[in-house]
Design a protein around this motif. Structure first.
Motif, PDB file in Angstrom:
ATOM      1  N   GLY A  57       0.784  -1.227   0.000  1.00  9.53           N
ATOM      2  CA  GLY A  57       0.000   0.000   0.000  1.00  9.53           C
ATOM      3  C   GLY A  57       0.815   1.274   0.000  1.00  9.53           C
ATOM      4  N   TYR A  58       2.081   1.210  -0.385  1.00 10.15           N
ATOM      5  CA  TYR A  58       2.920   2.416  -0.380  1.00 10.15           C
ATOM      6  C   TYR A  58       3.931   2.346  -1.521  1.00 10.15           C
ATOM      7  CZ  TYR A  58       6.640  -0.458   1.690  1.00 10.15           C
ATOM      8  OH  TYR A  58       7.588  -1.423   1.915  1.00 10.15           O
ATOM      9  N   ALA A  59       4.603   3.454  -1.763  1.00 10.69           N
ATOM     10  CA  ALA A  59       5.711   3.529  -2.713  1.00 10.69           C
ATOM     11  C   ALA A  59       6.805   4.381  -2.092  1.00 10.69           C
ATOM     12  CB  ALA A  59       5.261   4.134  -4.041  1.00 10.69           C
ATOM     13  N   LEU A  60       8.035   3.914  -2.179  1.00 12.05           N
ATOM     14  CA  LEU A  60       9.151   4.732  -1.719  1.00 12.05           C
ATOM     15  C   LEU A  60       9.201   6.023  -2.527  1.00 12.05           C
ATOM     16  CD1 LEU A  60      11.957   2.013  -1.370  1.00 12.05           C
ATOM     17  CD2 LEU A  60      10.335   2.821   0.369  1.00 12.05           C
ATOM     18  N   GLY A  61       9.781   7.063  -1.967  1.00 12.89           N
ATOM     19  CA  GLY A  61       9.812   8.351  -2.645  1.00 12.89           C
ATOM     20  C   GLY A  61      10.615   8.324  -3.931  1.00 12.89           C
ATOM     21  N   ASP A  62      10.168   9.096  -4.927  1.00 16.13           N
ATOM     22  CA  ASP A  62      10.961   9.263  -6.144  1.00 16.13           C
ATOM     23  C   ASP A  62      12.321   9.864  -5.777  1.00 16.13           C
ATOM     24  OD1 ASP A  62       8.886   8.267  -7.624  1.00 16.13           O
ATOM     25  OD2 ASP A  62       8.191  10.217  -8.344  1.00 16.13           O
ATOM     26  N   ARG A  63      13.303   9.608  -6.646  1.00 20.79           N
ATOM     27  CA  ARG A  63      14.691   9.951  -6.298  1.00 20.79           C
ATOM     28  C   ARG A  63      15.399  10.525  -7.520  1.00 20.79           C
ATOM     29  NH1 ARG A  63      18.966   7.137  -2.965  1.00 20.79           N
ATOM     30  NH2 ARG A  63      20.891   7.144  -4.166  1.00 20.79           N
ATOM     31  N   ILE A  64      16.233  11.530  -7.307  1.00 19.54           N
ATOM     32  CA  ILE A  64      17.109  12.033  -8.356  1.00 19.54           C
ATOM     33  C   ILE A  64      18.517  12.128  -7.781  1.00 19.54           C
ATOM     34  CG2 ILE A  64      16.592  14.467  -7.858  1.00 19.54           C
ATOM     35  CD1 ILE A  64      16.967  14.924 -10.923  1.00 19.54           C
ATOM     36  N   GLU A  65      19.472  11.623  -8.544  1.00 20.82           N
ATOM     37  CA  GLU A  65      20.859  11.555  -8.093  1.00 20.82           C
ATOM     38  C   GLU A  65      21.755  12.193  -9.149  1.00 20.82           C
ATOM     39  OE1 GLU A  65      24.161   7.993  -7.886  1.00 20.82           O
ATOM     40  OE2 GLU A  65      22.187   7.624  -6.969  1.00 20.82           O
ATOM     41  N   GLY A  66      22.658  13.043  -8.716  1.00 21.00           N
ATOM     42  CA  GLY A  66      23.625  13.656  -9.611  1.00 21.00           C
ATOM     43  C   GLY A  66      25.029  13.437  -9.094  1.00 21.00           C
ATOM     44  N   THR A  67      25.976  13.209  -9.988  1.00 23.52           N
ATOM     45  CA  THR A  67      27.354  13.021  -9.565  1.00 23.52           C
ATOM     46  C   THR A  67      28.296  13.552 -10.624  1.00 23.52           C
ATOM     47  OG1 THR A  67      28.933  11.404  -8.668  1.00 23.52           O
ATOM     48  CG2 THR A  67      27.625  10.693 -10.546  1.00 23.52           C
ATOM     49  N   ALA A  68      29.477  13.994 -10.194  1.00 20.41           N
ATOM     50  CA  ALA A  68      30.520  14.456 -11.103  1.00 20.41           C
ATOM     51  C   ALA A  68      31.863  14.027 -10.529  1.00 20.41           C
ATOM     52  CB  ALA A  68      30.471  15.976 -11.265  1.00 20.41           C
ATOM     53  N   TRP A  69      32.799  13.659 -11.424  1.00 15.57           N
ATOM     54  CA  TRP A  69      34.077  13.147 -10.935  1.00 15.57           C
ATOM     55  C   TRP A  69      35.227  13.622 -11.799  1.00 15.57           C
ATOM     56  CZ3 TRP A  69      30.394  10.237 -13.424  1.00 15.57           C
ATOM     57  CH2 TRP A  69      30.772   9.614 -14.623  1.00 15.57           C
ATOM     58  N   LEU A  70      36.419  13.524 -11.221  1.00 20.91           N
ATOM     59  CA  LEU A  70      37.669  13.867 -11.888  1.00 20.91           C
ATOM     60  C   LEU A  70      38.682  12.796 -11.526  1.00 20.91           C
ATOM     61  CD1 LEU A  70      39.351  15.997 -13.512  1.00 20.91           C
ATOM     62  CD2 LEU A  70      39.959  16.989 -11.276  1.00 20.91           C
ATOM     63  N   ALA A  71      39.411  12.280 -12.529  1.00 17.54           N
ATOM     64  CA  ALA A  71      40.379  11.207 -12.289  1.00 17.54           C
ATOM     65  C   ALA A  71      41.681  11.509 -13.016  1.00 17.54           C
ATOM     66  CB  ALA A  71      39.817   9.860 -12.749  1.00 17.54           C
ATOM     67  N   PHE A  72      42.786  10.958 -12.494  1.00 18.95           N
ATOM     68  CA  PHE A  72      44.107  11.176 -13.064  1.00 18.95           C
ATOM     69  C   PHE A  72      44.847   9.852 -13.138  1.00 18.95           C
ATOM     70  CE2 PHE A  72      48.675  12.108 -12.547  1.00 18.95           C
ATOM     71  CZ  PHE A  72      48.870  12.892 -13.684  1.00 18.95           C
ATOM     72  N   ASP A  73      45.433   9.565 -14.302  1.00 19.61           N
ATOM     73  CA  ASP A  73      46.231   8.356 -14.491  1.00 19.61           C
ATOM     74  C   ASP A  73      47.638   8.567 -13.937  1.00 19.61           C
ATOM     75  OD1 ASP A  73      44.554   6.461 -15.727  1.00 19.61           O
ATOM     76  OD2 ASP A  73      44.726   7.475 -17.654  1.00 19.61           O
ATOM     77  N   LEU A  74      47.960   7.880 -12.844  1.00 21.83           N
ATOM     78  CA  LEU A  74      49.346   7.882 -12.379  1.00 21.83           C
ATOM     79  C   LEU A  74      50.212   7.038 -13.310  1.00 21.83           C
ATOM     80  CD1 LEU A  74      48.780   7.452  -8.542  1.00 21.83           C
ATOM     81  CD2 LEU A  74      49.326   9.556  -9.776  1.00 21.83           C
ATOM     82  N   SER A  75      49.606   6.039 -13.915  1.00 17.69           N
ATOM     83  CA  SER A  75      50.237   5.194 -14.922  1.00 17.69           C
ATOM     84  C   SER A  75      49.119   4.607 -15.761  1.00 17.69           C
ATOM     85  CB  SER A  75      51.071   4.083 -14.271  1.00 17.69           C
ATOM     86  OG  SER A  75      50.226   3.163 -13.591  1.00 17.69           O
ATOM     87  N   ARG A  76      49.457   3.788 -16.741  1.00 21.37           N
ATOM     88  CA  ARG A  76      48.402   3.151 -17.520  1.00 21.37           C
ATOM     89  C   ARG A  76      47.542   2.263 -16.633  1.00 21.37           C
ATOM     90  NH1 ARG A  76      49.055  -1.426 -22.260  1.00 21.37           N
ATOM     91  NH2 ARG A  76      46.818  -1.670 -22.658  1.00 21.37           N
ATOM     92  N   SER A  77      48.136   1.711 -15.574  1.00 21.03           N
ATOM     93  CA  SER A  77      47.432   0.740 -14.727  1.00 21.03           C
ATOM     94  C   SER A  77      46.692   1.356 -13.557  1.00 21.03           C
ATOM     95  CB  SER A  77      48.430  -0.302 -14.190  1.00 21.03           C
ATOM     96  OG  SER A  77      48.961  -1.086 -15.223  1.00 21.03           O
ATOM     97  N   LEU A  78      47.166   2.499 -13.044  1.00 18.52           N
ATOM     98  CA  LEU A  78      46.634   3.024 -11.780  1.00 18.52           C
ATOM     99  C   LEU A  78      46.139   4.447 -11.949  1.00 18.52           C
ATOM    100  CD1 LEU A  78      46.220   2.685  -8.691  1.00 18.52           C
ATOM    101  CD2 LEU A  78      48.554   3.570  -8.406  1.00 18.52           C
ATOM    102  N   SER A  79      44.916   4.695 -11.445  1.00 16.05           N
ATOM    103  CA  SER A  79      44.363   6.049 -11.446  1.00 16.05           C
ATOM    104  C   SER A  79      43.766   6.358 -10.088  1.00 16.05           C
ATOM    105  CB  SER A  79      43.289   6.200 -12.526  1.00 16.05           C
ATOM    106  OG  SER A  79      42.142   5.435 -12.195  1.00 16.05           O
ATOM    107  N   LEU A  80      43.705   7.644  -9.764  1.00 23.28           N
ATOM    108  CA  LEU A  80      43.063   8.137  -8.552  1.00 23.28           C
ATOM    109  C   LEU A  80      41.914   9.042  -8.956  1.00 23.28           C
ATOM    110  CD1 LEU A  80      46.182   9.063  -6.373  1.00 23.28           C
ATOM    111  CD2 LEU A  80      44.906   6.907  -6.413  1.00 23.28           C
ATOM    112  N   SER A  81      40.873   9.074  -8.121  1.00 28.06           N
ATOM    113  CA  SER A  81      39.692   9.861  -8.478  1.00 28.06           C
ATOM    114  C   SER A  81      39.112  10.554  -7.265  1.00 28.06           C
ATOM    115  CB  SER A  81      38.614   8.964  -9.099  1.00 28.06           C
ATOM    116  OG  SER A  81      38.152   8.005  -8.164  1.00 28.06           O
ATOM    117  N   THR A  82      38.388  11.633  -7.540  1.00 29.55           N
ATOM    118  CA  THR A  82      37.572  12.304  -6.533  1.00 29.55           C
ATOM    119  C   THR A  82      36.213  12.567  -7.148  1.00 29.55           C
ATOM    120  OG1 THR A  82      37.438  14.202  -5.022  1.00 29.55           O
ATOM    121  CG2 THR A  82      38.373  14.603  -7.187  1.00 29.55           C
TER     122      THR A  82
END
Length: 331
Positions: free
Chosen positions: A221-246
């Motif tokens: 007899g109910y429905a959870l609330g509608d939801r909107i999600e936004g995200t943005a990120w930035l990443a840097f390759d320390l090498s071809r194999s390894l990257s870090l992100s925020t």
């Protein structure tokens, strides 16, 4: 074909696959919650039992204010995903999950902390909801890419989980647990969205907006609330194999629409108005891509998040931190 070829592991539906290409993935996510918040204000257990009205007051054994207070909650989620490149512009996707939740409570006999009767824990576990859908490329010029996300969430998670509680009358009945302890939404949900990816040299970035639209009430007899999600990120390759992100993630979700007549009691989690709100989270992660040997094309990733803003339709438990670990393999 570098570590930043994929977004941070907490972002779903971030990339397309070439025609005939498959990818299988596994993610483990843990979320820890502790303490209660109403709006932007924290509330102590004493404040809750002395000042927060009980929605069900007037019913059998229902006091005027709340008497059971959640102290903390842990949720573990195991997610298995599969993607397939139907064409270079259309990728099919599906994901299922197994969810484990536990919540600690303290029960009070009266409206003062000195009248605490004791504590109890409720636990649920089982399969959550399942998503199926497609990612549709709309602009792919190399340095900048856009695609549409369109998935449907199927109600494979239970909404009738039960547990044993401690009441203010010192009884220990088995009841249907509140909304936060259920394993799914119980509804068919549309999840439309759009994703942008950019890259220059060793840097990559992206943004995504996803919505969740409940199509109808569930059989409770109910429905959870509608939801909107936004995200943005930035990443840097320390090498071809390894990257870090925020990454920064924001979520806005409405209150529960309707009420399950089987869920009631002098506890904040039984009130459907105490659901949703607006949150923002800062996340930090790393991706590692194996580029040689037996593990070539395998990816390992980690991402941890901390809240930076919480304005909750409370009182409700507030999130302290999240952690996601993941593995991905394309072939």
């Amino acid at each position: 074909h570098t570590a930043t070829g994929h977004a941070p592991i907490g972002v779903m539906g971030d990339h397309l696959h070439g025609e005939g290409e498959w990818m299988v993935s596994y993610r483990f996510m843990r979320m820890e919650m502790a303490g209660s918040r109403d709006g932007t204000d924290t509330l102590s257990a004493d404040e809750i039992v002395t000042s927060v009205p009980n929605r069900f007051f007037g019913g059998p054994m229902q006091p005027p204010t709340l008497r059971v207070v959640p102290e903390d909650m842990t949720m573990d989620m195991h997610m298995v995903g599969l993607m397939y490149g139907l064409t270079d512009r259309i990728t099919l996707t599906t994901m299922s999950s197994y969810v484990i939740k536990d919540m600690d409570h303290i029960t009070f006999q009266g409206p003062a902390g000195m009248n605490g009767l004791g504590s109890f824990k409720t636990e649920t576990s089982g399969f959550g909801d399942t998503t199926i859908g497609a990612l549709i490329g709309i602009d792919q010029d190399g340095a900048h890419q856009w695609h549409l996300n369109f998935t449907v969430s199927l109600p494979t998670g239970s909404i009738h989980e039960t547990g044993t509680i401690l009441t203010p009358k010192r009884t220990r009945p088995t009841v249907q647990l509140p909304y936060a302890m259920q394993l799914g939404s119980g509804t068919f949900d549309l999840r439309p969205g759009v994703t942008y990816l950019g890259r220059a040299s060793d840097w990559s970035w992206g943004a995504q907006t996803l919505g969740t639209i409940r199509l109808d009430d569930n059989d409770g007899g109910y429905a959870l609330g509608d939801r909107i999600e936004g995200t943005a990120w930035l990443a840097f390759d320390l090498s071809r194999s390894l990257s870090l992100s925020t990454r920064l993630k924001t979520v806005s979700q409405g209150q529960i629409d309707g009420i399950d007549p089987a869920i009631r009691g002098p506890v904040q989690t039984a009130d459907p108005d105490n659901f949703g709100g607006e949150t923002a989270e800062a996340l930090f992660g790393a991706n590692y891509l194996f580029t040689g040997g037996l593990l070539t094309k395998n990816r390992l990733a980690i991402e941890a998040g901390l809240p930076v803003h919480r304005n909750l339709n409370g009182p409700q438990l507030e999130t302290d931190w999240t952690l996601t670990l993941g593995w991905q393999r394309a072939f």
